[in-house]
Design a protein around this motif. Structure first.
Motif, PDB file in Angstrom:
ATOM      1  N   GLN A  38       0.804  -1.228   0.000  1.00 53.81           N
ATOM      2  CA  GLN A  38       0.000   0.000   0.000  1.00 53.81           C
ATOM      3  C   GLN A  38       0.837   1.278   0.000  1.00 53.81           C
ATOM      4  OE1 GLN A  38      -3.331   0.313  -0.038  1.00 53.81           O
ATOM      5  NE2 GLN A  38      -3.813  -1.869   0.059  1.00 53.81           N
ATOM      6  N   ASP A  39       2.106   1.175   0.413  1.00 56.30           N
ATOM      7  CA  ASP A  39       2.906   2.399   0.510  1.00 56.30           C
ATOM      8  C   ASP A  39       3.672   2.695  -0.779  1.00 56.30           C
ATOM      9  OD1 ASP A  39       4.811   0.432   0.547  1.00 56.30           O
ATOM     10  OD2 ASP A  39       5.900   1.209   2.286  1.00 56.30           O
ATOM     11  N   ASN A  40       3.349   1.982  -1.862  1.00 53.41           N
ATOM     12  CA  ASN A  40       4.025   2.229  -3.130  1.00 53.41           C
ATOM     13  C   ASN A  40       3.077   2.974  -4.067  1.00 53.41           C
ATOM     14  OD1 ASN A  40       5.988   2.210  -5.059  1.00 53.41           O
ATOM     15  ND2 ASN A  40       5.999  -0.019  -5.371  1.00 53.41           N
ATOM     16  N   PRO A  41       3.330   4.275  -4.299  1.00 52.45           N
ATOM     17  CA  PRO A  41       2.368   5.109  -5.046  1.00 52.45           C
ATOM     18  C   PRO A  41       2.297   4.744  -6.524  1.00 52.45           C
ATOM     19  CG  PRO A  41       4.408   6.309  -4.661  1.00 52.45           C
ATOM     20  CD  PRO A  41       4.527   5.025  -3.900  1.00 52.45           C
ATOM     21  N   ALA A  96      19.886   9.302  -8.402  1.00 54.36           N
ATOM     22  CA  ALA A  96      19.836   8.877  -6.998  1.00 54.36           C
ATOM     23  C   ALA A  96      20.795   7.695  -6.791  1.00 54.36           C
ATOM     24  CB  ALA A  96      18.413   8.476  -6.624  1.00 54.36           C
ATOM     25  N   HIS A  97      21.516   7.731  -5.679  1.00 48.40           N
ATOM     26  CA  HIS A  97      22.506   6.694  -5.385  1.00 48.40           C
ATOM     27  C   HIS A  97      21.887   5.300  -5.456  1.00 48.40           C
ATOM     28  CE1 HIS A  97      26.062   4.945  -3.476  1.00 48.40           C
ATOM     29  NE2 HIS A  97      25.252   4.305  -2.638  1.00 48.40           N
ATOM     30  N   ALA A  98      20.652   5.188  -4.974  1.00 51.17           N
ATOM     31  CA  ALA A  98      20.004   3.868  -4.879  1.00 51.17           C
ATOM     32  C   ALA A  98      19.655   3.268  -6.242  1.00 51.17           C
ATOM     33  CB  ALA A  98      18.746   3.971  -4.015  1.00 51.17           C
ATOM     34  N   VAL A  99      19.886   4.016  -7.341  1.00 47.90           N
ATOM     35  CA  VAL A  99      19.590   3.466  -8.663  1.00 47.90           C
ATOM     36  C   VAL A  99      20.457   2.235  -8.948  1.00 47.90           C
ATOM     37  CG1 VAL A  99      19.932   3.969 -11.135  1.00 47.90           C
ATOM     38  CG2 VAL A  99      18.559   5.507  -9.718  1.00 47.90           C
ATOM     39  N   LEU A 100      21.721   2.299  -8.529  1.00 46.52           N
ATOM     40  CA  LEU A 100      22.609   1.153  -8.783  1.00 46.52           C
ATOM     41  C   LEU A 100      23.136   0.515  -7.510  1.00 46.52           C
ATOM     42  CD1 LEU A 100      24.766   2.187 -11.899  1.00 46.52           C
ATOM     43  CD2 LEU A 100      22.800   0.646 -11.808  1.00 46.52           C
ATOM     44  N   HIS A 101      22.719   1.024  -6.341  1.00 50.73           N
ATOM     45  CA  HIS A 101      23.267   0.488  -5.095  1.00 50.73           C
ATOM     46  C   HIS A 101      22.156   0.074  -4.147  1.00 50.73           C
ATOM     47  CE1 HIS A 101      26.333   3.160  -6.811  1.00 50.73           C
ATOM     48  NE2 HIS A 101      27.155   2.184  -6.450  1.00 50.73           N
ATOM     49  N   GLU A 102      22.469  -0.921  -3.362  1.00 54.65           N
ATOM     50  CA  GLU A 102      21.513  -1.389  -2.377  1.00 54.65           C
ATOM     51  C   GLU A 102      21.342  -0.309  -1.320  1.00 54.65           C
ATOM     52  OE1 GLU A 102      20.728  -5.675  -0.261  1.00 54.65           O
ATOM     53  OE2 GLU A 102      22.714  -5.186  -0.986  1.00 54.65           O
ATOM     54  N   LEU A 103      20.094  -0.113  -0.863  1.00 58.83           N
ATOM     55  CA  LEU A 103      19.868   0.866   0.207  1.00 58.83           C
ATOM     56  C   LEU A 103      20.608   0.415   1.459  1.00 58.83           C
ATOM     57  CD1 LEU A 103      16.051   1.656   0.051  1.00 58.83           C
ATOM     58  CD2 LEU A 103      17.927   3.236  -0.401  1.00 58.83           C
ATOM     59  N   GLY A 104      21.325   1.336   2.083  1.00 57.58           N
ATOM     60  CA  GLY A 104      22.001   1.000   3.328  1.00 57.58           C
ATOM     61  C   GLY A 104      20.983   0.867   4.457  1.00 57.58           C
ATOM     62  N   SER A 139      12.469   6.858  -3.547  1.00 58.95           N
ATOM     63  CA  SER A 139      11.234   6.416  -4.193  1.00 58.95           C
ATOM     64  C   SER A 139      10.822   5.110  -3.535  1.00 58.95           C
ATOM     65  CB  SER A 139      11.502   6.206  -5.686  1.00 58.95           C
ATOM     66  OG  SER A 139      10.399   5.564  -6.282  1.00 58.95           O
ATOM     67  N   PRO A 140       9.544   5.005  -3.130  1.00 63.89           N
ATOM     68  CA  PRO A 140       9.134   3.805  -2.391  1.00 63.89           C
ATOM     69  C   PRO A 140       9.461   2.505  -3.139  1.00 63.89           C
ATOM     70  CG  PRO A 140       7.420   5.468  -2.310  1.00 63.89           C
ATOM     71  CD  PRO A 140       8.457   5.984  -3.258  1.00 63.89           C
ATOM     72  N   GLY A 141       9.382   2.544  -4.471  1.00 64.27           N
ATOM     73  CA  GLY A 141       9.637   1.338  -5.258  1.00 64.27           C
ATOM     74  C   GLY A 141      11.023   0.761  -5.027  1.00 64.27           C
ATOM     75  N   MET A 142      11.964   1.583  -4.591  1.00 67.15           N
ATOM     76  CA  MET A 142      13.342   1.119  -4.402  1.00 67.15           C
ATOM     77  C   MET A 142      13.491   0.173  -3.217  1.00 67.15           C
ATOM     78  SD  MET A 142      15.486   4.549  -4.922  1.00 67.15           S
ATOM     79  CE  MET A 142      15.813   5.251  -6.541  1.00 67.15           C
TER      80      MET A 142
END
Ligand code: TXA
Ligand code: MG
Length: 348
Positions: free
Chosen positions: A60-63, A215-223, A230-233
């Motif tokens: 539900q939290d992914n727009p 955004a850093h998270a485009v190619l890297h795992e979220l720390g 973006s919620p999708g990440m």
């Protein structure tokens, strides 16, 4: 539920009319766009939008992205849109570009935006998508038409796999031209920030806006504890059942040798393995099971999701993917494949 498929090559008018009626009456339609197929509903109908989440099994939290057919509709939904944001939207619409802007309070139900202060807006270039928006007289919220966690559908067969019996209408527009989802770009600040790369590259955005960040998270795992821009990440995405390994090297032969040794080890331990590569590199994997992604990075974008579904259909356990250079559409391909691999990137 009975599902009716309209082949838009032969039944364009009937298909659009039937789908428009479903949208107006609060139902769901699977529709083609130039990127991937979407699962659409009236963006302003809360009950209809809830069904999208239920059918996909989507958190539900992914727009959702809201699709328009006319730039004037931006001001129905968005507030405080900067001149820069307007310039960027104008440059890339219609097309595979989603603009994240501030939402106008009360313009959309909270379920559509997942309660965020922003909304992603996109004007697709696919004629059927645009005609459906226009004829239904509604703005259409549409995530990709896959079940949550599966690769996005890029042709009718994929949509059928995931949504047969779950939607009343599927519009068949043939294979999607881009094959990966739209570029999602935050246009609320002074510099555009690419949250999800797609058919419009950061280089193209910078050419219009003067600058663009990725955004850093485009190619890297979220720390741990790192907020997702973006919620999708946050979610593991595009995942086939097979384990995907991405191998990267400056030296094409070294890369192939490494994949071959991983492949042979897998086979020796009873796995079924598959190499995904560009046509020119096929001879480097002689005798092994290969799925060719085409000639160019654009071809790889078009064929990647189908190849991941194919790997599952063949019962493959291990998929090896040759890393592409992260430029132009290559960045979008790498963003998807690295997620499919659960960030398992091997550098040799
Ligand atoms: O090409 C596409 O964008 C396709 C076609 C159907 O238009 N749609 C699509 O939607 O890919 P979906 O829901 O599968 O992916 C939308 C992504 C999600 O990762 C979501 O988190 C992000 O966009 N997103 C949506 N609204 C956002 C917002 N306001 N801020 C940040 N990210 C947002
Ligand atoms: Mg999706």
């Amino acid at each position: 539920m009975q599902t009716v498929v309209y082949d838009l090559k032969e039944q364009y008018r009937q298909g659009i009319a039937a789908a428009a009626e479903v949208i107006r009456t609060g139902g769901l339609v699977a529709l083609p766009t130039e990127t991937v197929y979407g699962l659409g509903a009236d963006a302003q109908n809360e009950v209809a939008v809830r069904q999208i989440f239920a059918v996909k099994g989507r958190p539900q939290d992914n727009p959702l992205i809201v699709h328009l057919c006319d730039a004037a509709q931006v001001d129905e939904l968005a507030a405080n849109v900067s001149p820069l944001a307007r310039r960027v939207m104008q440059a890339f619409w219609p097309g595979p570009f989603t603009a994240v802007v501030r939402v106008k309070p009360g313009a959309l139900p909270a379920v559509t935006t997942a309660g965020l202060a922003t909304v992603g807006l996109r004007m697709p270039s696919h004629p059927a998508a645009r005609d459906l928006i226009a004829q239904s007289g509604r703005l259409i919220a549409a995530p990709s038409a896959n079940l949550s966690g599966k690769p996005s559908p890029t042709c009718l067969a994929h949509v059928r796999q995931d949504l047969w019996g779950k939607v009343p209408v599927i519009l068949d527009g043939g294979p999607c031209a881009v094959g990966l989802e739209s570029t999602v770009c935050d246009l609320t600040g002074e510099v555009p920030v690419v949250l999800r790369p797609g058919g419009v590259s950061p280089e193209m955005i910078a050419a219009v806006a003067g600058d663009a960040r990725v955004a850093h998270a485009v190619l890297h795992e979220l720390g741990e504890g790192e907020a997702a821009p973006s919620p999708g990440m946050k979610y593991k995405h595009y995942a086939p059942r097979a384990k995907v390994t991405v191998v990267q090297s400056d030296d094409r032969n070294r890369l192939a040798n490494h994949i071959n040794s991983l492949y042979d080890k897998g086979i020796a331990s009873g796995e079924r393995a598959l190499v995904l590569c560009l046509r020119a590199h096929m001879p480097l994997y002689g005798g092994r099971e290969i799925l060719c992604l085409g000639e160019t990075p654009e071809d790889a974008a078009r064929t990647l999701f189908g190849a991941l579904r194919q790997a599952d259909a063949r019962g493959v356990n291990a998929v090896f993917f040759e890393a592409l250079s992260a430029e132009g559409i290559g960045l979008a391909v790498m963003n998807r494949v690295i997620r499919a691999a659960g960030f398992d990137l091997v550098r040799v």
